[in-house]
Scaffold this motif. Structure first.
Motif, PDB file in Angstrom:
ATOM      1  N   ALA A 207       0.922  -1.270   0.067  1.00 50.90           N
ATOM      2  CA  ALA A 207      -0.139   0.050   0.080  1.00 50.90           C
ATOM      3  C   ALA A 207       0.775   1.253   0.123  1.00 50.90           C
ATOM      4  O   ALA A 207       0.593   2.379  -0.699  1.00 50.90           O
ATOM      5  N   LYS A 208       2.078   1.445   0.911  1.00 49.01           N
ATOM      6  CA  LYS A 208       2.709   2.325   0.897  1.00 49.01           C
ATOM      7  C   LYS A 208       3.549   2.683  -0.390  1.00 49.01           C
ATOM      8  O   LYS A 208       3.479   3.618  -1.014  1.00 49.01           O
TER       9      LYS A 208
ATOM     10  N   GLY B 188       4.086  15.216  -4.777  1.00 51.87           N
ATOM     11  CA  GLY B 188       3.904  15.123  -3.130  1.00 51.87           C
ATOM     12  C   GLY B 188       2.799  16.227  -2.417  1.00 51.87           C
ATOM     13  O   GLY B 188       2.503  16.006  -1.362  1.00 51.87           O
ATOM     14  N   LEU B 189       2.057  16.681  -3.482  1.00 51.90           N
ATOM     15  CA  LEU B 189       1.117  17.904  -2.936  1.00 51.90           C
ATOM     16  C   LEU B 189      -0.102  17.203  -2.975  1.00 51.90           C
ATOM     17  O   LEU B 189      -0.892  16.973  -4.124  1.00 51.90           O
ATOM     18  N   ALA B 190      -0.497  16.711  -2.009  1.00 57.35           N
ATOM     19  CA  ALA B 190      -2.032  15.746  -1.675  1.00 57.35           C
ATOM     20  C   ALA B 190      -2.750  16.064  -0.615  1.00 57.35           C
ATOM     21  O   ALA B 190      -2.211  16.561   0.517  1.00 57.35           O
ATOM     22  N   VAL B 191      -3.843  15.721  -0.921  1.00 57.76           N
ATOM     23  CA  VAL B 191      -4.976  15.790   0.198  1.00 57.76           C
ATOM     24  C   VAL B 191      -5.382  14.180   0.323  1.00 57.76           C
ATOM     25  O   VAL B 191      -5.875  13.561  -0.774  1.00 57.76           O
ATOM     26  N   VAL B 192      -5.600  13.779   1.509  1.00 57.19           N
ATOM     27  CA  VAL B 192      -5.957  12.428   1.856  1.00 57.19           C
ATOM     28  C   VAL B 192      -7.541  12.472   2.733  1.00 57.19           C
ATOM     29  O   VAL B 192      -7.611  13.251   3.364  1.00 57.19           O
ATOM     30  N   LYS B 193      -8.340  11.760   1.914  1.00 60.84           N
ATOM     31  CA  LYS B 193      -9.880  11.968   2.326  1.00 60.84           C
ATOM     32  C   LYS B 193     -10.284  10.366   2.283  1.00 60.84           C
ATOM     33  O   LYS B 193     -10.414   9.642   1.593  1.00 60.84           O
ATOM     34  N   PRO B 194     -11.001  10.208   3.647  1.00 64.76           N
ATOM     35  CA  PRO B 194     -11.929   8.851   3.874  1.00 64.76           C
ATOM     36  C   PRO B 194     -12.885   8.752   3.101  1.00 64.76           C
ATOM     37  O   PRO B 194     -13.502   9.900   2.872  1.00 64.76           O
ATOM     38  N   ASP B 195     -13.280   7.807   2.509  1.00 63.30           N
ATOM     39  CA  ASP B 195     -14.653   7.801   1.555  1.00 63.30           C
ATOM     40  C   ASP B 195     -15.594   8.247   2.510  1.00 63.30           C
ATOM     41  O   ASP B 195     -16.673   9.003   1.839  1.00 63.30           O
TER      42      ASP B 195
ATOM     43  N   LEU C 176      -7.647   3.924   5.751  1.00 69.46           N
ATOM     44  CA  LEU C 176      -7.659   2.789   4.977  1.00 69.46           C
ATOM     45  C   LEU C 176      -8.004   1.524   5.681  1.00 69.46           C
ATOM     46  O   LEU C 176      -8.852   0.812   5.365  1.00 69.46           O
ATOM     47  N   LYS C 177      -7.678   1.424   7.051  1.00 68.99           N
ATOM     48  CA  LYS C 177      -8.287   0.264   7.772  1.00 68.99           C
ATOM     49  C   LYS C 177      -9.683   0.319   8.267  1.00 68.99           C
ATOM     50  O   LYS C 177     -10.384  -0.850   8.270  1.00 68.99           O
ATOM     51  N   HIS C 178     -10.264   1.618   7.822  1.00 65.41           N
ATOM     52  CA  HIS C 178     -11.924   1.655   8.036  1.00 65.41           C
ATOM     53  C   HIS C 178     -12.818   1.888   6.596  1.00 65.41           C
ATOM     54  O   HIS C 178     -13.871   1.829   6.440  1.00 65.41           O
TER      55      HIS C 178
END
Length: 336
Positions: free
Chosen positions: A145-146, A158-165, A194-196
């Motif tokens: 995954a990494k 590298g310019l990112a936004v991480v969002k849970p669904d 990602l675990k959830h």
């Protein structure tokens, strides 16, 4: 003689205080409010004919409260996303025939950020940033995954936004430069989400943010004046994301950094999505309420959509309701 109207309000906090206030300020109707509340809000307790605390806003408990007073309630309004996403409108209308002002479960698109992006990609792809969806089942190990994430980060510089669904009450999103400054920090945020469930990683868009809201009767949209909220805690936006640290509107319909053309672009974009989405609805009123509370980012070129919610803005609707020229109860009847 003033007509008496009973209104259910499903409440989470300050947003619903503004709704209750707007209802009970009516000069044309004697409004009796029935509040299903997340907590014992003193304003709501004072204004309500009946008030019940349902800490988890469970839709079954809300429905039982409505059933107990169904002969006195004419319609209901729902503020918080959780009961909307879990189908409170579907359940209440099926069991009591009391009409509800909020989208049906199927059309509460706030339930999935991935579904939103795919809808926008099909309808107005230019509003989407570059994005990629990550699913736990696609990876055998954490290291896999990494590596996949880092490859995508290379494409985004590298310019990112991480969002849970799934919704996280405005607190699940992580932004490069704000919430993390190393890839390892970003990955840990990504991995915990990602675990959830699924995670969407988007390119970071810089600009000025605005909140677009519109009332809807299922067939037509009525845009409201623009607002802007502030999510980060502490002075200088140094703290974590919250559900909202306050908001403002200008004296007119747009914000100081916007032009009339910017606003017209927003209206055109949302109407295009609405027409496409409405055509897929089994019955037009599935989108009744506020199916579009859109976070736009103004980049100086074409506006981008950060996300869409299926409810009144919290806190943005608080800026709007006190300055409505129409009687809010009349407006609710028009929505219905």
């Amino acid at each position: 003689m003033v007509e008496k109207v009973g209104v259910l309000v499903v409440s989470y906090g300050a947003r619903e205080v503004a709704i209750v206030d707007a209802l009970t300020r009516s000069t044309k109707y004697k409004v009796e409010v029935y509040v299903a509340d997340k907590q014992r809000n003193p304003f709501n307790v004072k204004k309500a004919v009946e008030h019940v605390v349902i800490p988890d806003l469970n839709v079954e408990d809300i429905c039982r409260f409505v059933e107990a007073h169904k002969d006195k309630i004419d319609f209901g309004i729902v503020g918080p996303e959780k009961p909307i996403i879990e189908g409170v409108r579907d359940m209440v209308e099926k069991r009591t025939s009391i009409p509800m002002i909020c989208p049906t479960k199927e059309y509460a698109i706030e339930a999935s950020k991935v579904r939103q992006r795919l809808l926008f990609q099909e309808t107005v792809p230019e509003v989407n940033p570059r994005f990629k969806v990550f699913r736990m089942e696609d990876f055998g190990t954490k290291e896999e995954a990494k590596k996949a994430l880092y490859r995508w980060l290379d494409e985004l510089n590298g310019l990112a936004v991480v969002k849970p669904d799934k919704p996280a009450a405005g607190k699940g999103v992580g932004v490069w430069g704000d919430h993390f400054t190393t890839r390892e920090q970003l990955f840990e945020h990504f991995w915990e989400n990602l675990k959830h469930g699924d995670v969407i990683v988007e390119e970071k868009i810089d600009g000025e943010e605005s909140s677009f809201q519109a009332f809807c009767d299922g067939k037509h949209l009525v845009p409201l004046p623009e607002t802007r909220d502030y999510k980060r805690a502490f002075d200088g936006d140094k703290g974590p994301n919250t559900g909202g640290m306050g908001s403002y509107k200008d004296v007119g319909d747009i914000l100081p950094f916007m032009t009339r053309v910017d606003w017209e672009k927003e209206v055109a974009i949302v109407n295009k999505i609405f027409e496409k989405w409405k055509a897929n609805a089994d019955e037009n009123q599935a989108l009744r309420g506020m199916p579009f509370y859109v976070a736009f980012m103004h980049t100086g070129k074409h506006p981008k959509i950060l996300e869409n919610n299926s409810r009144p803005g919290d806190p943005e609707i608080i800026n709007i309701l006190p300055v409505l020229k129409d009687d809010f109860v009349d407006l609710c009847f028009k929505i219905l």
